[in-house]
Motif scaffolding. Sequence first.
Motif, PDB file in Angstrom:
ATOM      1  N   TYR A  56       0.826  -1.210   0.000  1.00 52.70           N
ATOM      2  CA  TYR A  56       0.000   0.000   0.000  1.00 52.70           C
ATOM      3  C   TYR A  56       0.858   1.257   0.000  1.00 52.70           C
ATOM      4  O   TYR A  56       0.538   2.239  -0.672  1.00 52.70           O
ATOM      5  CB  TYR A  56      -0.957   0.017   1.194  1.00 52.70           C
ATOM      6  CG  TYR A  56      -2.219  -0.763   0.955  1.00 52.70           C
ATOM      7  CD1 TYR A  56      -3.122  -0.373  -0.019  1.00 52.70           C
ATOM      8  CD2 TYR A  56      -2.523  -1.887   1.715  1.00 52.70           C
ATOM      9  CE1 TYR A  56      -4.291  -1.082  -0.243  1.00 52.70           C
ATOM     10  CE2 TYR A  56      -3.684  -2.602   1.500  1.00 52.70           C
ATOM     11  CZ  TYR A  56      -4.571  -2.187   0.519  1.00 52.70           C
ATOM     12  OH  TYR A  56      -5.718  -2.895   0.306  1.00 52.70           O
ATOM     13  N   ALA A  59       2.230   1.654  -3.537  1.00 52.05           N
ATOM     14  CA  ALA A  59       1.174   2.126  -4.444  1.00 52.05           C
ATOM     15  C   ALA A  59       0.859   3.596  -4.200  1.00 52.05           C
ATOM     16  O   ALA A  59       0.696   4.376  -5.144  1.00 52.05           O
ATOM     17  CB  ALA A  59      -0.078   1.279  -4.278  1.00 52.05           C
ATOM     18  N   ALA A  60       0.784   4.002  -2.937  1.00 55.82           N
ATOM     19  CA  ALA A  60       0.489   5.402  -2.615  1.00 55.82           C
ATOM     20  C   ALA A  60       1.591   6.323  -3.115  1.00 55.82           C
ATOM     21  O   ALA A  60       1.310   7.416  -3.635  1.00 55.82           O
ATOM     22  CB  ALA A  60       0.306   5.559  -1.115  1.00 55.82           C
ATOM     23  N   SER A  61       2.838   5.898  -2.993  1.00 56.79           N
ATOM     24  CA  SER A  61       3.929   6.750  -3.471  1.00 56.79           C
ATOM     25  C   SER A  61       3.905   6.859  -4.991  1.00 56.79           C
ATOM     26  O   SER A  61       4.201   7.915  -5.537  1.00 56.79           O
ATOM     27  CB  SER A  61       5.276   6.222  -2.987  1.00 56.79           C
ATOM     28  OG  SER A  61       5.634   5.039  -3.662  1.00 56.79           O
ATOM     29  N   CYS A  62       3.534   5.792  -5.685  1.00 55.01           N
ATOM     30  CA  CYS A  62       3.421   5.854  -7.147  1.00 55.01           C
ATOM     31  C   CYS A  62       2.317   6.814  -7.560  1.00 55.01           C
ATOM     32  O   CYS A  62       2.493   7.616  -8.479  1.00 55.01           O
ATOM     33  CB  CYS A  62       3.146   4.476  -7.730  1.00 55.01           C
ATOM     34  SG  CYS A  62       4.556   3.372  -7.636  1.00 55.01           S
ATOM     35  N   TYR A  63       1.179   6.751  -6.871  1.00 51.92           N
ATOM     36  CA  TYR A  63       0.077   7.662  -7.187  1.00 51.92           C
ATOM     37  C   TYR A  63       0.467   9.105  -6.890  1.00 51.92           C
ATOM     38  O   TYR A  63       0.133  10.012  -7.634  1.00 51.92           O
ATOM     39  CB  TYR A  63      -1.180   7.302  -6.403  1.00 51.92           C
ATOM     40  CG  TYR A  63      -1.892   6.079  -6.935  1.00 51.92           C
ATOM     41  CD1 TYR A  63      -2.240   5.967  -8.278  1.00 51.92           C
ATOM     42  CD2 TYR A  63      -2.225   5.031  -6.095  1.00 51.92           C
ATOM     43  CE1 TYR A  63      -2.886   4.848  -8.763  1.00 51.92           C
ATOM     44  CE2 TYR A  63      -2.871   3.907  -6.570  1.00 51.92           C
ATOM     45  CZ  TYR A  63      -3.208   3.832  -7.904  1.00 51.92           C
ATOM     46  OH  TYR A  63      -3.850   2.717  -8.377  1.00 51.92           O
ATOM     47  N   ALA A  64       1.176   9.314  -5.814  1.00 50.18           N
ATOM     48  CA  ALA A  64       1.573  10.673  -5.441  1.00 50.18           C
ATOM     49  C   ALA A  64       2.568  11.249  -6.442  1.00 50.18           C
ATOM     50  O   ALA A  64       2.545  12.447  -6.722  1.00 50.18           O
ATOM     51  CB  ALA A  64       2.169  10.674  -4.041  1.00 50.18           C
ATOM     52  N   GLN A  65       3.446  10.418  -6.981  1.00 45.45           N
ATOM     53  CA  GLN A  65       4.446  10.896  -7.935  1.00 45.45           C
ATOM     54  C   GLN A  65       3.843  11.197  -9.293  1.00 45.45           C
ATOM     55  O   GLN A  65       4.256  12.141  -9.957  1.00 45.45           O
ATOM     56  CB  GLN A  65       5.568   9.877  -8.093  1.00 45.45           C
ATOM     57  CG  GLN A  65       6.478   9.808  -6.897  1.00 45.45           C
ATOM     58  CD  GLN A  65       7.547   8.732  -7.056  1.00 45.45           C
ATOM     59  OE1 GLN A  65       7.591   8.034  -8.060  1.00 45.45           O
ATOM     60  NE2 GLN A  65       8.382   8.592  -6.049  1.00 45.45           N
ATOM     61  N   THR A  66       2.870  10.393  -9.739  1.00 46.04           N
ATOM     62  CA  THR A  66       2.316  10.602 -11.068  1.00 46.04           C
ATOM     63  C   THR A  66       1.351  11.780 -11.080  1.00 46.04           C
ATOM     64  O   THR A  66       1.491  12.674 -11.897  1.00 46.04           O
ATOM     65  CB  THR A  66       1.613   9.346 -11.592  1.00 46.04           C
ATOM     66  OG1 THR A  66       0.615   8.949 -10.667  1.00 46.04           O
ATOM     67  CG2 THR A  66       2.594   8.232 -11.823  1.00 46.04           C
ATOM     68  N   GLY A  67       0.379  11.804 -10.195  1.00 49.92           N
ATOM     69  CA  GLY A  67      -0.581  12.903 -10.143  1.00 49.92           C
ATOM     70  C   GLY A  67      -1.239  13.119 -11.494  1.00 49.92           C
ATOM     71  O   GLY A  67      -1.342  12.237 -12.319  1.00 49.92           O
ATOM     72  N   THR A  69      -0.952  14.711 -15.010  1.00 52.58           N
ATOM     73  CA  THR A  69       0.119  15.186 -15.886  1.00 52.58           C
ATOM     74  C   THR A  69      -0.403  16.293 -16.787  1.00 52.58           C
ATOM     75  O   THR A  69      -1.584  16.363 -17.109  1.00 52.58           O
ATOM     76  CB  THR A  69       0.660  14.039 -16.759  1.00 52.58           C
ATOM     77  OG1 THR A  69      -0.405  13.556 -17.569  1.00 52.58           O
ATOM     78  CG2 THR A  69       1.209  12.917 -15.903  1.00 52.58           C
ATOM     79  N   THR A  72      -2.233  15.179 -20.099  1.00 49.83           N
ATOM     80  CA  THR A  72      -3.659  14.887 -20.030  1.00 49.83           C
ATOM     81  C   THR A  72      -4.463  16.170 -20.139  1.00 49.83           C
ATOM     82  O   THR A  72      -5.451  16.238 -20.860  1.00 49.83           O
ATOM     83  CB  THR A  72      -3.990  14.161 -18.711  1.00 49.83           C
ATOM     84  OG1 THR A  72      -3.149  13.029 -18.582  1.00 49.83           O
ATOM     85  CG2 THR A  72      -5.436  13.733 -18.673  1.00 49.83           C
TER      86      THR A  72
END
Length: 89
Positions: A56, A59-67, A69, A72
């Motif tokens: 978790y 996954a949270a760090s990946c979501y925080a890094q992508t945000g 863009t 989009t």
Amino acid sequence: TILASGRRRAASLARSTSLMGVVREIVEQLLRNFTEELLKRDAFLWVFYGHLCILYVIAASCYAQTGVTSTTVDVDLHSKQALRGISPG
């Protein structure tokens, strides 16, 4: 319980007519056996919960890094401008 488990599996496999049904039943039984083993040993259960927490966090760090863009947003803006007849620029 092993005999009852085997009977349940045999009955459910007999009901399953499609290949996906058979695969689902096999996977479900494997997961049930895995869960039973986790519940028998406290150490395994804590390791399992710990690895879930780590996943978790990853996954949270990946979501925080992508945000969101800018690509989009740019594509959305350009498509709205195209619908209005405005040239992008």
